[in-house]
Design an enzyme around this catalytic site. Sequence first.
Site, short mmCIF file in Angstrom:
data_model
loop_
_atom_site.label_atom_id
_atom_site.label_comp_id
_atom_site.label_asym_id
_atom_site.label_seq_id
_atom_site.Cartn_x
_atom_site.Cartn_y
_atom_site.Cartn_z
N ASP A 194 -18.67 25.40 -24.53
CA ASP A 194 -20.02 25.97 -24.61
C ASP A 194 -20.34 26.27 -26.07
O ASP A 194 -19.47 26.21 -26.93
CB ASP A 194 -20.13 27.26 -23.76
CG ASP A 194 -18.97 28.20 -24.02
OD1 ASP A 194 -18.43 28.19 -25.15
OD2 ASP A 194 -18.63 28.97 -23.11
N ASP A 216 -21.96 29.15 -28.48
CA ASP A 216 -22.49 30.51 -28.63
C ASP A 216 -23.36 30.55 -29.89
O ASP A 216 -23.05 29.90 -30.88
CB ASP A 216 -21.35 31.52 -28.77
CG ASP A 216 -20.55 31.63 -27.48
OD1 ASP A 216 -21.15 31.44 -26.41
OD2 ASP A 216 -19.34 31.89 -27.54
N ASP A 244 -12.49 38.18 -35.13
CA ASP A 244 -11.05 38.44 -35.13
C ASP A 244 -10.26 37.62 -36.15
O ASP A 244 -9.51 38.17 -36.95
CB ASP A 244 -10.46 38.33 -33.71
CG ASP A 244 -10.95 37.12 -32.93
OD1 ASP A 244 -11.59 36.24 -33.54
OD2 ASP A 244 -10.67 37.05 -31.73
#
Length: 400
Positions: free
Chosen positions: A43, A45, A125
């Site tokens: 997907d 984002d 992260d």
Amino acid sequence: MRKELPVSANARSVVSRLQKAGFETYIVGGAIRDMLMGRTPKDFDISTAATPEEVRQVFGRRSSRIIGKRFRLAHVYCGKELFEVATFRRAPEKNGQAQDGESPGNLIVSDNVFGSSSEDAARRDFTVNALFYDPEKREIKDFTGQGLGDIEKGVVRAIGDPALRFEEDPVRLLRALKLVGQYDFSLDSATENALFAKLPLFELASPSRRTLELEKILQSGYGDRQLEAFHDYGLLALFLPRLDRVWDSPTGGRVRELLFERNCRMEEGCFRNSLSLAAAVICLPFVEEALGRAPGSLWEPGNGAEETVEEVVDTVFLPQNLMVRVREAARRILGLVPLMAMRGERMERRIYSSRSYGHARELMCILQAVAEGDASECERFWPELPPARPPRGRKMRGRF
Ligand code: ATP
Ligand code: MG
């Protein structure tokens, strides 16, 4: 850096509409990493300077909606695709004044302060997860300055102080090792030391997010390698302790073998990425073990087998809580396996009328492929879709 990446036309169109409305917008996160690694992202984002309300104004009420209570973001529908469009966030303040989103210690409990694109990259992260792509300009923005190099070198590096980043959110311990397993990356040494030091904090990670990560691992085509990385680093004992205990035993070996086979078949495009099938694959060797069967010998229906299946499916993934409907489906799949293995004519009606027939057929093919190196006989014997009316008087050819 300028580079053409294979972004879907719909993703490109969502980004372009936001940019034309005056909002800085990028495709972000795992999709950029995957495309740079030559893989197809599952997907796209999108991150933007627009607030969720502004996103809604750009796309209208019919094509977008705002979701989430604390972490509010917009869902935008374009063609058949759904996109998560999040507003740039910055890390919550930690100076003891503006305590928004902070609990005692460094654990972040909310992450909801809007910010700039570079602040948004810094709160992510790992460097390889913090690349932003502008499909209009064909430009990759590497705000941390290390993301592109780390993808090239195959390194997982925390952004900022690794120990602090793991303290802020212990789910990152698992996310680091997911990247190690998925891409065969290695941990940068400071990140590795911090990971070992902070591993016990994993128990504090939010149960719902741990379960979400488990679901993604099971659905992916590389869960076997990610679980292996968890085991190597001592995380599996905290994440899936029951699987960790058997990891090096024949039961654990069979779990790995079956999951590997399922993942290969998924990568070849034979199988859908079913969560319940993956759960059934992992549970099957535990059922064999609990019923005292040698790995690969399956079991007969009856004699408490159903209760054993239920007990195994309900406990193997603890302390993670797989959704009830996934566990029910896994139980149905495992309930069909011994019936299908018997190939008894009387069973056909029950087998074909089960809504888990398709997945049970896939599991049978996995079992045959592992046992015999080839599943073509199973694929021929069991039709992909159940026949409209179960055949009568078909000759069954022995037990597989
Ligand atoms: P996957 O292929 O598994 O979806 P992903 O990297 O896209 O991998 P997501 O969970 O979809 O993972 O998260 C999207 C992005 O959000 C990540 O790439 C990362 O930049 C950021 N992110 C996700 N979880 C965290 C976290 N716990 N801490 C900081 N940033 C995170
Ligand atoms: Mg993702």
